[in-house]
Design a protein around this motif. Sequence first.
Motif, PDB file in Angstrom:
ATOM      1  N   GLN B   4       0.825  -1.219   0.000  1.00 15.20           N
ATOM      2  CA  GLN B   4       0.000   0.000   0.000  1.00 15.20           C
ATOM      3  C   GLN B   4       0.852   1.258   0.000  1.00 15.20           C
ATOM      4  O   GLN B   4       0.374   2.337  -0.328  1.00 15.20           O
ATOM      5  N   GLU B   5       2.130   1.123   0.386  1.00 18.02           N
ATOM      6  CA  GLU B   5       2.993   2.300   0.417  1.00 18.02           C
ATOM      7  C   GLU B   5       4.053   2.229  -0.675  1.00 18.02           C
ATOM      8  O   GLU B   5       5.203   2.603  -0.485  1.00 18.02           O
ATOM      9  N   ALA B   6       3.658   1.695  -1.825  1.00 21.04           N
ATOM     10  CA  ALA B   6       4.568   1.661  -2.972  1.00 21.04           C
ATOM     11  C   ALA B   6       4.957   3.087  -3.349  1.00 21.04           C
ATOM     12  O   ALA B   6       4.195   4.027  -3.113  1.00 21.04           O
ATOM     13  N   PRO B   7       6.147   3.268  -3.931  1.00 21.43           N
ATOM     14  CA  PRO B   7       6.593   4.625  -4.265  1.00 21.43           C
ATOM     15  C   PRO B   7       5.624   5.344  -5.199  1.00 21.43           C
ATOM     16  O   PRO B   7       5.038   4.743  -6.092  1.00 21.43           O
ATOM     17  N   VAL B   8       5.492   6.628  -4.972  1.00 23.57           N
ATOM     18  CA  VAL B   8       4.702   7.498  -5.846  1.00 23.57           C
ATOM     19  C   VAL B   8       5.674   8.499  -6.468  1.00 23.57           C
ATOM     20  O   VAL B   8       6.353   9.229  -5.746  1.00 23.57           O
ATOM     21  N   VAL B   9       5.739   8.502  -7.788  1.00 19.27           N
ATOM     22  CA  VAL B   9       6.675   9.390  -8.477  1.00 19.27           C
ATOM     23  C   VAL B   9       5.993  10.722  -8.798  1.00 19.27           C
ATOM     24  O   VAL B   9       4.908  10.747  -9.376  1.00 19.27           O
ATOM     25  N   ILE B  10       6.648  11.779  -8.386  1.00 13.08           N
ATOM     26  CA  ILE B  10       6.175  13.131  -8.679  1.00 13.08           C
ATOM     27  C   ILE B  10       7.227  13.795  -9.553  1.00 13.08           C
ATOM     28  O   ILE B  10       8.397  13.888  -9.170  1.00 13.08           O
ATOM     29  N   GLU B  11       6.818  14.220 -10.742  1.00 13.81           N
ATOM     30  CA  GLU B  11       7.755  14.865 -11.668  1.00 13.81           C
ATOM     31  C   GLU B  11       7.443  16.354 -11.732  1.00 13.81           C
ATOM     32  O   GLU B  11       6.285  16.732 -11.917  1.00 13.81           O
ATOM     33  N   MET B  12       8.474  17.164 -11.603  1.00 14.08           N
ATOM     34  CA  MET B  12       8.302  18.612 -11.701  1.00 14.08           C
ATOM     35  C   MET B  12       9.163  19.141 -12.841  1.00 14.08           C
ATOM     36  O   MET B  12      10.389  19.053 -12.777  1.00 14.08           O
ATOM     37  N   TRP B  13       8.510  19.667 -13.861  1.00 15.25           N
ATOM     38  CA  TRP B  13       9.242  20.363 -14.918  1.00 15.25           C
ATOM     39  C   TRP B  13       9.555  21.757 -14.404  1.00 15.25           C
ATOM     40  O   TRP B  13       8.655  22.467 -13.899  1.00 15.25           O
ATOM     41  N   THR B  14      10.804  22.151 -14.541  1.00 21.11           N
ATOM     42  CA  THR B  14      11.247  23.343 -13.833  1.00 21.11           C
ATOM     43  C   THR B  14      12.480  23.943 -14.496  1.00 21.11           C
ATOM     44  O   THR B  14      13.156  23.275 -15.281  1.00 21.11           O
ATOM     45  N   ASP B  15      12.734  25.209 -14.174  1.00 16.62           N
ATOM     46  CA  ASP B  15      13.973  25.843 -14.623  1.00 16.62           C
ATOM     47  C   ASP B  15      14.651  26.492 -13.419  1.00 16.62           C
ATOM     48  O   ASP B  15      13.987  26.841 -12.434  1.00 16.62           O
ATOM     49  N   LEU B  16      15.939  26.654 -13.545  1.00 18.32           N
ATOM     50  CA  LEU B  16      16.743  27.089 -12.399  1.00 18.32           C
ATOM     51  C   LEU B  16      16.329  28.451 -11.862  1.00 18.32           C
ATOM     52  O   LEU B  16      16.126  28.617 -10.667  1.00 18.32           O
ATOM     53  N   GLY B  17      16.222  29.447 -12.742  1.00 15.02           N
ATOM     54  CA  GLY B  17      15.987  30.814 -12.281  1.00 15.02           C
ATOM     55  C   GLY B  17      14.525  31.203 -12.198  1.00 15.02           C
ATOM     56  O   GLY B  17      14.217  32.367 -11.928  1.00 15.02           O
ATOM     57  N   CYS B  18      13.647  30.262 -12.432  1.00 13.66           N
ATOM     58  CA  CYS B  18      12.194  30.519 -12.443  1.00 13.66           C
ATOM     59  C   CYS B  18      11.700  30.717 -11.006  1.00 13.66           C
ATOM     60  O   CYS B  18      11.759  29.792 -10.194  1.00 13.66           O
ATOM     61  N   PRO B  19      11.236  31.932 -10.666  1.00  9.94           N
ATOM     62  CA  PRO B  19      10.860  32.180  -9.268  1.00  9.94           C
ATOM     63  C   PRO B  19       9.692  31.332  -8.787  1.00  9.94           C
ATOM     64  O   PRO B  19       9.667  30.893  -7.635  1.00  9.94           O
ATOM     65  N   TRP B  20       8.725  31.088  -9.665  1.00 14.55           N
ATOM     66  CA  TRP B  20       7.577  30.278  -9.238  1.00 14.55           C
ATOM     67  C   TRP B  20       7.960  28.805  -9.093  1.00 14.55           C
ATOM     68  O   TRP B  20       7.344  28.064  -8.321  1.00 14.55           O
ATOM     69  N   CYS B  21       8.967  28.379  -9.853  1.00 17.06           N
ATOM     70  CA  CYS B  21       9.455  27.002  -9.683  1.00 17.06           C
ATOM     71  C   CYS B  21      10.099  26.847  -8.307  1.00 17.06           C
ATOM     72  O   CYS B  21       9.927  25.823  -7.630  1.00 17.06           O
ATOM     73  N   TYR B  22      10.834  27.867  -7.920  1.00 20.07           N
ATOM     74  CA  TYR B  22      11.511  27.878  -6.612  1.00 20.07           C
ATOM     75  C   TYR B  22      10.467  27.829  -5.488  1.00 20.07           C
ATOM     76  O   TYR B  22      10.540  26.982  -4.582  1.00 20.07           O
ATOM     77  N   VAL B  23       9.490  28.707  -5.567  1.00 20.15           N
ATOM     78  CA  VAL B  23       8.437  28.730  -4.539  1.00 20.15           C
ATOM     79  C   VAL B  23       7.652  27.421  -4.567  1.00 20.15           C
ATOM     80  O   VAL B  23       7.376  26.809  -3.521  1.00 20.15           O
ATOM     81  N   GLY B  24       7.291  26.976  -5.773  1.00 20.71           N
ATOM     82  CA  GLY B  24       6.477  25.768  -5.900  1.00 20.71           C
ATOM     83  C   GLY B  24       7.183  24.523  -5.388  1.00 20.71           C
ATOM     84  O   GLY B  24       6.561  23.660  -4.760  1.00 20.71           O
ATOM     85  N   LYS B  25       8.487  24.435  -5.626  1.00 20.03           N
ATOM     86  CA  LYS B  25       9.213  23.244  -5.175  1.00 20.03           C
ATOM     87  C   LYS B  25       9.229  23.188  -3.648  1.00 20.03           C
ATOM     88  O   LYS B  25       9.046  22.120  -3.058  1.00 20.03           O
TER      89      LYS B  25
END
Lengths: 43, 224
Positions: B4-25
């Motif tokens: 029941q606790e098998a791994p769940v993969v979460i993929e985040m497409w992102t860029d280094l200098g992207c401010p919303w990527c930083y906040v979102g991560k």
Amino acid sequence: MADPVGPLVFVAGDADGICDSKTGVCAVPEPDTGPDAVVSEPQ
Amino acid sequence: MSVQEAPVVIEMWTDLGCPWCYVGKHRLQAAIDRRTDAGRFVVRLRSFELNPDAPREPETIESAFIRSHGGDASVVLDAERRIQALARGEGLAFSLDRLNANTFDFHRVLHHADEQGLGTEFFSAVQDQLFAGAINPFDPVELVQVAESVGLDGERVRRVLASDEYAEETHADRREGLALGLTGVPFVVFDRQVAAPGAQSVEVYGQILDQIVGQHAQRVVAHG
């Protein structure tokens, strides 16, 4: 990498902000008006 | 870890200098950290260059914007200050003096780090220090130092930087994100079931994690 199981379900509603994939422009919430398209730096 | 606790993969497409990527991560990680089953979630950071034509020489964030889109520095900095206030309110450093440049080489190293099982550690270390205004990640010497700090082999990273290794993987990430419906970053895909564009709140990320875990449990029951 996982293969798609089926069509992705997209979350409804606005995010606080997002950077546009085509223009690189980042939407920034206007004060008191919620999310809106203003500028930020390109990446 | 139980079935029941098998791994769940979460993929985040992102860029280094992207401010919303930083906040979102950071918000996504906060949502994961709140859970008692936090260890089952595997976050993979996928490459998406917001500005593939950006120059290799670093420039200020306002210079980068004006070069690409015109306008004046005050508008850019006003927008930056609003994100800064939001980020600082969430306990994140957010320097307006951080640098901006082409991120292709960074993404190539990210793919190498991911192969070593250190992709998230490498990305996070570089991005956190960039937004703190503490490093110039576009300087190969500084980038290698950060890579070594998370456990990567510095000599191997130097070889990646001096070559075109992982170029195709970096391009492939972009193509795959667009094929999945990406129109901006961050773009988070949970278990290839649910997509969340943009920086969502910790609460929304938490609700999606609940939903994904519930779907996992249903599949376990359905398949015995």
